[in-house]
Design a protein around this motif. Sequence first.
Motif, PDB file in Angstrom:
ATOM      1  N   TRP A 102       1.028  -1.243   0.144  1.00  0.00           N
ATOM      2  CA  TRP A 102      -0.044   0.000   0.126  1.00  0.00           C
ATOM      3  C   TRP A 102       0.875   1.311   0.118  1.00  0.00           C
ATOM      4  O   TRP A 102       2.092   1.164   0.475  1.00  0.00           O
ATOM      5  N   ALA A 103       0.283   2.393  -0.362  1.00  0.00           N
ATOM      6  CA  ALA A 103       0.875   3.689  -0.460  1.00  0.00           C
ATOM      7  C   ALA A 103       1.077   4.222   1.154  1.00  0.00           C
ATOM      8  O   ALA A 103      -0.017   3.681   1.954  1.00  0.00           O
ATOM      9  N   GLU A 104       1.861   4.815   1.481  1.00  0.00           N
ATOM     10  CA  GLU A 104       2.067   5.263   2.860  1.00  0.00           C
ATOM     11  C   GLU A 104       0.970   5.926   3.443  1.00  0.00           C
ATOM     12  O   GLU A 104       0.511   5.768   4.631  1.00  0.00           O
ATOM     13  N   PHE A 152     -10.278   8.050   2.729  1.00  0.00           N
ATOM     14  CA  PHE A 152     -10.547   7.078   3.547  1.00  0.00           C
ATOM     15  C   PHE A 152     -11.304   6.010   2.937  1.00  0.00           C
ATOM     16  O   PHE A 152     -11.691   4.816   3.670  1.00  0.00           O
ATOM     17  N   SER A 153     -11.840   5.915   1.662  1.00  0.00           N
ATOM     18  CA  SER A 153     -12.570   4.950   1.012  1.00  0.00           C
ATOM     19  C   SER A 153     -12.087   3.303   0.903  1.00  0.00           C
ATOM     20  O   SER A 153     -12.817   2.451   1.138  1.00  0.00           O
ATOM     21  N   PHE A 154     -10.637   3.309   1.009  1.00  0.00           N
ATOM     22  CA  PHE A 154     -10.152   2.379   1.256  1.00  0.00           C
ATOM     23  C   PHE A 154     -10.081   1.280   2.425  1.00  0.00           C
ATOM     24  O   PHE A 154     -10.191   0.159   2.426  1.00  0.00           O
ATOM     25  N   LEU A 155     -10.738   2.104   3.523  1.00  0.00           N
ATOM     26  CA  LEU A 155     -10.780   1.587   4.891  1.00  0.00           C
ATOM     27  C   LEU A 155     -12.034   0.747   5.202  1.00  0.00           C
ATOM     28  O   LEU A 155     -11.879  -0.207   5.912  1.00  0.00           O
ATOM     29  N   GLY A 156     -13.230   1.249   4.773  1.00  0.00           N
ATOM     30  CA  GLY A 156     -14.564   0.488   4.912  1.00  0.00           C
ATOM     31  C   GLY A 156     -14.620  -0.800   4.953  1.00  0.00           C
ATOM     32  O   GLY A 156     -14.948  -1.775   5.833  1.00  0.00           O
ATOM     33  N   ALA A 182     -18.593   2.532   7.984  1.00  0.00           N
ATOM     34  CA  ALA A 182     -18.614   1.423   8.931  1.00  0.00           C
ATOM     35  C   ALA A 182     -19.851   0.346   8.481  1.00  0.00           C
ATOM     36  O   ALA A 182     -19.933  -0.738   9.234  1.00  0.00           O
ATOM     37  N   ALA A 183     -20.565   0.310   7.602  1.00  0.00           N
ATOM     38  CA  ALA A 183     -21.311  -0.339   6.977  1.00  0.00           C
ATOM     39  C   ALA A 183     -20.936  -1.974   6.765  1.00  0.00           C
ATOM     40  O   ALA A 183     -21.768  -2.822   7.330  1.00  0.00           O
TER      41      ALA A 183
END
Lengths: 66, 244
Positions: free
Chosen positions: B91-93, B159-163, B225-226
């Motif tokens: 992943w990128a930093e 942040f879309s990668f996080l969910g 958080a879905a």
Amino acid sequence: MKLKKLFHALVLAGTALGAVHCGGGTSTPPGSNSTGGQLLPDGGIPDGGTGGTGGTGGMPGGPPGW
Amino acid sequence: MSESKVPSLQDVVAGTWGARYRIETEASLRFGALARRLDAFGAPRALSELAERASRDETRHAAHCERFFRAAGGQQLTGVDHVVEYAPASWAEPQRLTYEVVAQSCLAETQSTASLVTLLEGAESQELKAVLHELARDEVHHSRLGWAYLAWARPRVDFSFLGPLLPGMVAGSAGPEIFKPAPEGADHPDLLRQGVVPHSLRRQVYVETLESVVFPGFESLGVDAAAARSWLGKTLSDARLIPG
């Protein structure tokens, strides 16, 4: 347990702290790699799971709490 | 007389403090690394200072855990002396750092704070109460670091990668045992007096903290958080902890 109080003490107080500094810092553009290396000291053999020392490089996990 | 394999209350207490010693030594290393990484990423000094402080706090916490481990008759204690990041190196930093901060502070430290608050209500001795109070006070700051980071990083990191990754993060942090029936001796109510949350109560606190603190916190800061909510519902249903 008073979870509403916990939400205020952790999330809202933390958010306020971050927001105060929102204009600050010298942000690194997304996509760059500012450290150019392994995040954590010494590397080691990832063993995954819980209470372990890191991820597997596959499906990331997370460190355990109490 | 036949030899019983059921662990005594003291075995459970010692085992728990021993596990906490590992958690604290690991957290100290992680926060130390995060402090350097936050600085390198250009985060406000206030955030890296929080991480530096957290690293020192966790070393002090580990010493407390060792003392209670020994007092409960524990013998073999092993700490964590090296850690690697949970986020894949590919992943990128910005994504890697965000994942690590969220996993450590927003999730693990928030859950630890909730456990400590629960324990404060049941602790028996003044010494235990004092230590739990000290730890709870510190963990509040360790948790806030994560929420502060998200607030600061929100305009800077997508942040879309996080969910979609939250279920794995939560499952890893919770551990596989928490949704299983209590191991022998792990649900005894007297554990609470000795600084250990009984298994069923621990699960209840964990789930309630996810639902009332962690997930709403994510959503308030633009993290979806879905998937994590769905994962929790399915996990509880599969474990027959709620009607399917």
